[in-house]
Scaffold this motif. Structure first.
Motif, short mmCIF file in Angstrom:
data_model
loop_
_atom_site.label_atom_id
_atom_site.label_comp_id
_atom_site.label_asym_id
_atom_site.label_seq_id
_atom_site.Cartn_x
_atom_site.Cartn_y
_atom_site.Cartn_z
N UNK A 49 0.82 -1.21 0.00
CA UNK A 49 0.00 0.00 0.00
C UNK A 49 0.85 1.25 0.00
N UNK A 50 1.95 1.21 0.74
CA UNK A 50 2.87 2.35 0.75
C UNK A 50 3.48 2.58 -0.62
N UNK A 51 3.83 1.51 -1.30
CA UNK A 51 4.39 1.61 -2.65
C UNK A 51 3.35 2.20 -3.60
N UNK A 52 2.10 1.79 -3.44
CA UNK A 52 1.03 2.31 -4.31
C UNK A 52 0.80 3.79 -4.07
N UNK A 53 0.69 4.19 -2.79
CA UNK A 53 0.44 5.60 -2.47
C UNK A 53 1.60 6.49 -2.92
N UNK A 54 2.82 6.06 -2.58
CA UNK A 54 3.99 6.84 -2.97
C UNK A 54 4.15 6.91 -4.47
N UNK A 55 3.93 5.79 -5.14
CA UNK A 55 4.04 5.75 -6.60
C UNK A 55 3.02 6.65 -7.26
N UNK A 56 1.78 6.65 -6.74
CA UNK A 56 0.74 7.50 -7.30
C UNK A 56 1.08 8.98 -7.17
N UNK A 57 1.66 9.35 -6.02
CA UNK A 57 2.04 10.74 -5.80
C UNK A 57 3.16 11.16 -6.76
N UNK A 58 4.18 10.31 -6.89
CA UNK A 58 5.32 10.63 -7.76
C UNK A 58 4.88 10.73 -9.22
N UNK A 59 4.14 9.73 -9.69
CA UNK A 59 3.67 9.75 -11.08
C UNK A 59 2.72 10.93 -11.30
N UNK A 60 1.83 11.19 -10.34
CA UNK A 60 0.89 12.29 -10.46
C UNK A 60 1.57 13.64 -10.54
N UNK A 61 2.64 13.82 -9.75
CA UNK A 61 3.38 15.08 -9.80
C UNK A 61 4.02 15.31 -11.17
N UNK A 62 4.58 14.25 -11.74
CA UNK A 62 5.21 14.39 -13.06
C UNK A 62 4.17 14.66 -14.15
N UNK A 63 3.04 13.97 -14.06
CA UNK A 63 1.97 14.22 -15.03
C UNK A 63 1.45 15.65 -14.91
N UNK A 64 1.31 16.12 -13.66
CA UNK A 64 0.81 17.47 -13.43
C UNK A 64 1.75 18.54 -13.95
N UNK A 109 8.13 6.63 -17.52
CA UNK A 109 9.32 5.91 -17.06
C UNK A 109 9.19 5.52 -15.60
N UNK A 110 8.67 6.44 -14.78
CA UNK A 110 8.44 6.13 -13.37
C UNK A 110 7.41 5.01 -13.21
N UNK A 111 6.37 5.07 -14.07
CA UNK A 111 5.36 4.03 -14.03
C UNK A 111 5.95 2.67 -14.35
N UNK A 112 6.82 2.62 -15.36
CA UNK A 112 7.45 1.35 -15.72
C UNK A 112 8.36 0.83 -14.61
N UNK A 113 9.05 1.76 -13.94
CA UNK A 113 9.88 1.36 -12.80
C UNK A 113 9.03 0.76 -11.69
N UNK A 114 7.90 1.44 -11.39
CA UNK A 114 6.99 0.92 -10.36
C UNK A 114 6.39 -0.42 -10.78
N UNK A 115 6.17 -0.59 -12.07
CA UNK A 115 5.62 -1.84 -12.61
C UNK A 115 6.46 -3.03 -12.15
N UNK A 116 7.77 -2.89 -12.29
CA UNK A 116 8.66 -3.99 -11.90
C UNK A 116 8.90 -4.03 -10.39
N UNK A 117 8.92 -2.87 -9.76
CA UNK A 117 9.12 -2.84 -8.31
C UNK A 117 7.98 -3.55 -7.57
N UNK A 118 6.74 -3.34 -8.05
CA UNK A 118 5.62 -3.96 -7.34
C UNK A 118 5.60 -5.47 -7.54
N UNK A 119 6.09 -5.94 -8.69
CA UNK A 119 6.20 -7.40 -8.88
C UNK A 119 7.24 -7.97 -7.92
#
Length: 356
Positions: A197-212, A221-231
């Protein structure tokens, strides 16, 4: 957010305070469990109101650059809750031995301290603080955006919450041994899921900031990194659970039948964690950061209410399968939706800037 959260929390507060018996009958037919649950719900009811407020403040802290402070507060309250549980359940020191009511009182006190702490934190310089007029005035176009993107996600969490409750209803009617083993398995599973859950919340904030900021390629790129990190985190979480299983089985105070159930439930939970880590990070973190919140709602409706809940009831009450088999069926929902989630992620529909 606070206005909406308090209204929802009030529903659970009132239901727990004035209709605890009816709530407990939804989850189990065991008379002893119902009576114990009534005691617990009446004492813990007010904590739902405190939680409805504190969670909004913690969310604001995380999204405005104070994630560490949010972590300190919530972690401290968890530790306090554990200590107070020991004090009030067993009557340590001057405290009376309260049993189940003590567990509820510990939660209520902890949540009261949490909400007080976050409100005081919001009053510090540089923090976002609540202005009373916000509670009675409309946010205009921002409110429309909020409901457009948050509405489906709120619905998703409610669908998931009620679906998960149905799992407890199913297991609750399979006997006290099944209830005990399922409760322990879920506690252990949810403790480890907290990391995901922490990875999801933190990842959403980081990706959201870059999109914003309009940095769409970097967000991808951050999304792809999180893709493998969560696996990897899912595999690691499952391995940790398997390693801890012998110790858990050694320390629990359950009947031999319940221990037998729990042994296999923990193995199944280890597999569940792999899917849960990925789905939580992608569906609850990455997708909503780009406004792709409807997918999670549709996905959970299909996997929980078309597959898991009906199949669970069929397995438990029609086919009368063994307890562990029923547990397996209702915990396959995270695995079932993996192929669809991966395919949707690779379409990159979530790479969008939502700011005006």
């Amino acid at each position: 957010m606070l206005r909406i959260s308090v209204m929802i929390s009030a529903v659970f507060f009132l239901a727990s305070l004035f209709a605890p018996r009816q709530l407990m009958r939804c989850f189990t037919a065991d008379a002893a469990l119902i009576e114990g649950g009534i005691v617990y719900l009446r004492v813990v009811a007010s904590s739902y109101l405190f939680t409805g407020v504190s969670q909004i403040y913690l969310c604001i802290l995380k999204n405005t650059g104070f994630a560490l402070k949010s972590t300190v507060i919530s972690s401290s309250v968890v530790v306090l809750n554990i200590l107070l549980n020991a004090v009030f359940i067993y009557g340590i020191g001057p405290a009376p031995e309260m049993g189940i009511a003590g567990a509820a009182l510990a939660t209520t006190i902890s949540k009261l301290i949490e909400v007080t702490w976050v409100v005081l934190e919001s009053l510090r310089e540089g923090r976002i603080r609540l202005k009373i007029r916000y509670l009675v005035t409309s946010a205009g176009i921002l409110a429309k955006d909020y409901w457009r993107y948050s509405g489906p996600m709120m619905g998703d969490f409610l669908i998931w919450g009620f679906g998960f409750s149905m799992y407890s209803v199913i297991m609750g009617h399979l006997g006290s041994d099944a209830v005990a083993a399922n409760s322990i398995a879920n506690i252990v599973k949810n403790l480890i899921v907290c990391f995901c859950g922490g990875l999801a919340n933190g990842g959403g904030i980081v990706v959201g900031n870059e999109l914003g900021k309009g940095e769409l390629e970097r967000a991808k790129q951050y999304g792809d990194l999180l893709f493998w990190l969560c696996i990897l985190s899912g595999l690691a979480s499952g391995a940790v659970l398997l390693l801890l299983s012998p110790a858990i089985l050694h320390f629990v105070n359950l009947s031999p039948t319940a221990v037998g159930y729990l042994k296999w439930m923990l193995v199944l939970c280890a597999c569940y964690l792999v899917g849960k880590s990925f789905n939580m990070t992608v569906i609850s973190g990455i997708f909503p950061a780009g406004g792709d919140s409807k997918f999670g709602l549709i996905c959970d409706i299909m996997t929980m209410w078309v597959y898991a809940v009906p199949c669970g009831f069929l397995a438990a009450f029609v086919l009368k399968l063994p307890v562990v088999a029923v547990f397996l069926i209702i915990n396959l929902d995270e695995i079932v939706k993996l192929p669809v989630v991966i395919r949707h992620y690779r379409q990159y529909n979530w790479v969008r800037n939502l700011t005006r």
